[in-house]
Design a protein around this motif. Sequence first.
Motif, PDB file in Angstrom:
ATOM      1  N   ASP A 338     -19.147  -7.801   3.569  1.00  0.00           N
ATOM      2  CA  ASP A 338     -17.555  -7.209   2.345  1.00  0.00           C
ATOM      3  C   ASP A 338     -17.026  -7.116   3.932  1.00  0.00           C
ATOM      4  O   ASP A 338     -16.849  -5.946   4.595  1.00  0.00           O
ATOM      5  N   PRO A 339     -15.463  -7.658   3.995  1.00  0.00           N
ATOM      6  CA  PRO A 339     -14.354  -7.739   5.030  1.00  0.00           C
ATOM      7  C   PRO A 339     -14.231  -6.234   4.770  1.00  0.00           C
ATOM      8  O   PRO A 339     -13.878  -5.571   5.425  1.00  0.00           O
ATOM      9  N   LYS A 340     -14.003  -5.998   3.464  1.00  0.00           N
ATOM     10  CA  LYS A 340     -13.181  -4.208   2.900  1.00  0.00           C
ATOM     11  C   LYS A 340     -13.775  -2.984   3.732  1.00  0.00           C
ATOM     12  O   LYS A 340     -13.504  -2.567   4.691  1.00  0.00           O
ATOM     13  N   ALA A 343     -13.200  -3.167   7.456  1.00  0.00           N
ATOM     14  CA  ALA A 343     -12.703  -2.932   7.544  1.00  0.00           C
ATOM     15  C   ALA A 343     -12.103  -1.397   7.941  1.00  0.00           C
ATOM     16  O   ALA A 343     -11.575  -0.113   8.400  1.00  0.00           O
ATOM     17  N   ASP A 344     -13.291  -0.538   6.756  1.00  0.00           N
ATOM     18  CA  ASP A 344     -12.797   1.242   6.513  1.00  0.00           C
ATOM     19  C   ASP A 344     -13.349   1.493   7.932  1.00  0.00           C
ATOM     20  O   ASP A 344     -12.955   2.015   8.426  1.00  0.00           O
ATOM     21  N   ASN A 345     -14.812   0.623   8.425  1.00  0.00           N
ATOM     22  CA  ASN A 345     -15.661   1.813   9.437  1.00  0.00           C
ATOM     23  C   ASN A 345     -14.362   0.899  10.565  1.00  0.00           C
ATOM     24  O   ASN A 345     -14.741   2.132  11.438  1.00  0.00           O
ATOM     25  N   LEU A 346     -14.224   0.047  10.854  1.00  0.00           N
ATOM     26  CA  LEU A 346     -12.465   0.097  12.077  1.00  0.00           C
ATOM     27  C   LEU A 346     -12.119   1.728  11.979  1.00  0.00           C
ATOM     28  O   LEU A 346     -11.812   1.989  13.198  1.00  0.00           O
ATOM     29  N   PRO A 358      -4.702  -1.458  10.289  1.00  0.00           N
ATOM     30  CA  PRO A 358      -5.904  -1.082   9.488  1.00  0.00           C
ATOM     31  C   PRO A 358      -5.350  -1.145   8.522  1.00  0.00           C
ATOM     32  O   PRO A 358      -4.041  -0.313   7.753  1.00  0.00           O
ATOM     33  N   GLY A 359      -7.153  -1.108   7.889  1.00  0.00           N
ATOM     34  CA  GLY A 359      -6.597  -1.348   6.296  1.00  0.00           C
ATOM     35  C   GLY A 359      -6.522  -2.304   5.566  1.00  0.00           C
ATOM     36  O   GLY A 359      -7.641  -3.635   6.243  1.00  0.00           O
TER      37      GLY A 359
END
Length: 445
Positions: A338-340, A343-346, A358-359
């Motif tokens: 899941d790319p989303k 991205a949220d974890n990053l 980001p986001g």
Amino acid sequence: MASAAEQLAAHINFQALAKAEELKKRIWFTLAALIVYRLGTFIPIPGIDALELARLVQQQSSGILGFVNSFSGGALGRMAIFALNIMPYISASIIIQLMTTVSPHLEQLKKEGEQGRKKINQYTRYGTVILAALQAYGIAVGLEAQGNVVLDPGWFFRFSTVITLTGGTVFLMWLGEQITQRGVGNGISLIIYAGIVAGLPMAFAQLLELGRTGQLSTFTIIGVIVMALAVIAFIVFMERAQRRIIIQYPKRQQGNRIFQGETSHLPLKINTAGVIPPIFASSLLLLPITVANFMQGQGPEWLNVITAMLGRGQPLFLLLYAALIIFFTFFYTAIMFDPKEVADNLKKYGGFIPGIRPGEKTAEYIDYVLTRITFVGAIYLTAVSLLPEILTSYLRIPFYFGGTSLLIVVSVTMDTVAQIQGHLLAQQYEGLVKRSRLRGKRKRP
């Protein structure tokens, strides 16, 4: 570039393995569990005529029966207690994973960590029992329709078959979990691996027999062996291939100390879907052939036409096979990654991709990169699966030399070796820590 850990693991020798007592116990446990599995593949269910069953399996070796039989190490052909193998568990796992994308309850459990994972595993076990019971009942009814295969047809045979085959699958599910916890490697994958590897000597003997009888020339046999080695090398290369996205972490301050920003990477495998796409595609395409064989030509005309067009090696079969592999590669990758969420974890830990906001923008960029490499992975899986499929159909080479079998064998071998290297690496680090502590104690006054 390989990390320091990978470089150190690559230089581990057998002397280090001899000192790893815990790892040796795990290896012996894994081998003992696989021996138990192989013994179970030779214990037949009651009420079966072995000669008639062998004739039936020979007739339907080109259908899904031969496909599943190769994964079960011949257990289905002998109608042993492990005839269903671990396939119902795999099907249940995939169904549960699919349901997590549409069920809010399962999606919430997935986010709850260890407790949620245990609950999902429990649902998977329930699903395994249900699927195994349904498949076992279908096998019992199908065998009764095959004339003299069943010695005493009736409800008692159906009930005993359902209980025996379902119990065998549940036992293998438990055995696989024990291998994962107390052994080396993924237990479920190793069980499938053992079934395929067990059939390789017989497949090689069949290949030589085809050469002895003149059905295959010596040049063709050598070509098949060379092709298998080339496919293995190609699989190893592609399974290790990955696209690394650079991740930058900003400077941070803890108390009076300032830590410089760190650079890491996000590895995206070329083949995220693994061996699932070829297995699903083969099962769907071989289903009409199997149904038609069980009906022995008594089915509707349209089914017979479809069966003829979907014969192994036919143009329509190869075209649909390639299309289904590509579809399942993208579909299963979308479920597994899941790319989303990434991205949220990053964003949560302060990491970012240079030049990307980001986001949401980060999620879009990761999805863009993942889509491109997944296309390469889909073409790779299609090529590995189709080339041996063509040779298997036209030269009558045993299925064990097919791309799907080699893909499973190579992938599981690489994963298991990586785990063994990880255990040895951890032991070496523990030894370094102990020696440093002893040196520290000796230096104290």
